[in-house]
Design an enzyme around this catalytic site. Structure first.
Site, PDB file in Angstrom:
ATOM      1  N   GLN A  45      -5.333  -1.628  -2.969  1.00 19.29           N
ATOM      2  CA  GLN A  45      -4.486  -1.656  -1.770  1.00 19.29           C
ATOM      3  C   GLN A  45      -3.009  -1.824  -2.154  1.00 19.29           C
ATOM      4  OE1 GLN A  45      -4.788  -1.223   1.533  1.00 19.29           O
ATOM      5  NE2 GLN A  45      -6.894  -0.537   1.281  1.00 19.29           N
ATOM      6  N   SER A  46      -2.544  -1.016  -3.078  1.00 19.35           N
ATOM      7  CA  SER A  46      -1.163  -1.149  -3.549  1.00 19.35           C
ATOM      8  C   SER A  46      -0.144  -0.697  -2.502  1.00 19.35           C
ATOM      9  CB  SER A  46      -1.001  -0.316  -4.824  1.00 19.35           C
ATOM     10  OG  SER A  46       0.368  -0.156  -5.141  1.00 19.35           O
ATOM     11  N   ASN A  47       0.777  -1.602  -2.166  1.00 22.57           N
ATOM     12  CA  ASN A  47       1.897  -1.231  -1.293  1.00 22.57           C
ATOM     13  C   ASN A  47       2.864  -0.317  -2.032  1.00 22.57           C
ATOM     14  OD1 ASN A  47       1.287  -3.082   0.995  1.00 22.57           O
ATOM     15  ND2 ASN A  47       1.573  -4.635  -0.600  1.00 22.57           N
ATOM     16  N   CYS A 106       2.163   1.885  -4.311  1.00 25.42           N
ATOM     17  CA  CYS A 106       1.652   3.263  -4.325  1.00 25.42           C
ATOM     18  C   CYS A 106       1.882   3.942  -2.973  1.00 25.42           C
ATOM     19  CB  CYS A 106       0.162   3.272  -4.692  1.00 25.42           C
ATOM     20  SG  CYS A 106      -0.122   2.934  -6.445  1.00 25.42           S
TER      21      CYS A 106
END
Ligand SMILES: *Cc1c(COP(=O)(O)O)cnc(C)c1O
Length: 337
Positions: A71-73, A75
């Site tokens: 859940q990378s912000n 990315c």
């Protein structure tokens, strides 16, 4: 300090500085709303991406490759930056492809990025970098001119965005006639911290009083001194054309007491901070970063780190989309009572 560096305009700046309530320890809270940077639903990576994408475009890149947790912000915002700039985006992610895309993954695909799931564990960032090199190699061979951005965009070029943010905040403190004791934020890949320190040191060198920068560590790496924040801040100063030695060792402090068991593993204090912020300012914090960061700020205020009557700024780094991912909602709100 920044004018000589290539920059793409991606964020809506300056972000607001909001006055909050008084905290335990008679500390006045202020919230710097970097969750409202605008780009692809906002967050701190927008400021880094302005300089990183500036460099990519200047080099003639036609695609962006970056890595992150499931859940990378970072990315998600890189995906949005690619959409704005007309660059193809490849995201190398921890974990496996889920049955249904949610939160940041859903948005990343909406922005047109391609997701590469590695099966790697959340905090095994070395594995992600290796997988990323393979993607870069393939794109290179296809003539897609890839520009690789490491985890969190935490290179000196990315960190420059937070040196600029520090200067932006100083102007807002002057407007409000406040002299905060501290700027507090959640730290994981270290670029936000290093950039703020570079900005702080640059302003201090002009003879102005500056707040301390207090990083709340939310990942094992930063809590154990990786990356070396002092070295990253020095490299950032050099890129800005300033003296590397302006940041002193004593300026660098990461409070390791708020991460809990690991990166992205929720804590009771973090969840309590999410509920508190929502109910006192309508601020939306997340379980991975900003909730733990706010818990650290409140905990330090309670412990008397700052003089009664001090102003303390919480740098809200964003992270809202992960609330809508599996396990993203804080405990204590689901029962409707
Ligand atoms: C990436 C991120 C951070 C940490 O910033 P770093 O520069 O990687 O230390 C904090 N909060 C949120 C919401 C983030 O996405």
């Amino acid at each position: 300090m920044f004018g000589h560096l290539p920059r793409t305009r991606l964020a809506t700046l300056p972000t607001p500085l909001e006055r909050g309530p008084e905290l335990p320890g008679a500390v006045r809270l202020w919230v710097k709303r970097d969750d409202l940077t605008g780009l692809g639903m906002g967050g701190n990576k927008a400021r880094k991406l302005e300089f990183l994408c500036g460099a990519a475009v200047a080099e003639g890149a036609r695609s962006l490759v970056t890595v992150g947790a499931g859940q990378s912000n970072h990315c998600r915002m890189t995906a949005a930056a690619g959409a704005l700039l007309g660059l193809e985006v490849h995201l190398v992610l921890a974990g496996d492809r889920p049955d249904e895309l949610r939160g940041n993954q859903l948005l990343s695909v909406l922005f047109g990025a391609q997701l590469h799931f590695t099966g790697a564990e959340e905090s095994h960032w070395g594995e992600l970098e290796i997988a990323s090199e393979a993607v870069v190699g393939t794109l290179d061979a296809q003539g897609a001119a890839p520009y690789a951005i490491p985890i969190g965009g935490s290179t000196p070029m990315g960190a420059v965005g937070y040196a600029a943010a520090f200067v932006e905040m100083m102007a807002q403190f002057d407007e409000r006639a406040i002299a905060p004791a501290a700027v507090v934020h959640a730290s994981s890949s270290g670029g936000t911290h290093a950039g703020l320190l570079a900005g702080m040191a640059a302003v201090r060198a002009q003879g102005r009083p500056v707040p301390e920068v207090l990083a709340i560590g939310v990942a094992r790496g930063v809590n154990h001194g990786h990356p070396d924040i002092a070295a990253l801040a020095a490299d950032t100063l050099e890129l800005m054309g300033l003296d590397r030695t302006l940041v002193e060792r004593g300026d660098v402090y990461v409070d390791p007491n708020w991460m809990g068991d690991d990166y992205a593993v929720p804590t009771r204090a973090g969840d309590a901070a999410i509920r508190w912020a929502a109910r006192h300012g309508g601020w939306v914090l997340d379980r991975v970063y900003s909730g733990k960061g706010m818990a650290g700020l409140v905990g330090n205020a309670e412990a008397g780190r700052w003089q009664p009557g001090s102003d303390v700024v919480f740098l809200h780094t964003g992270g809202q989309p992960s609330l809508f991912a599996p396990e993203g909602a804080p405990a204590g709100i689901g029962d409707g009572r």
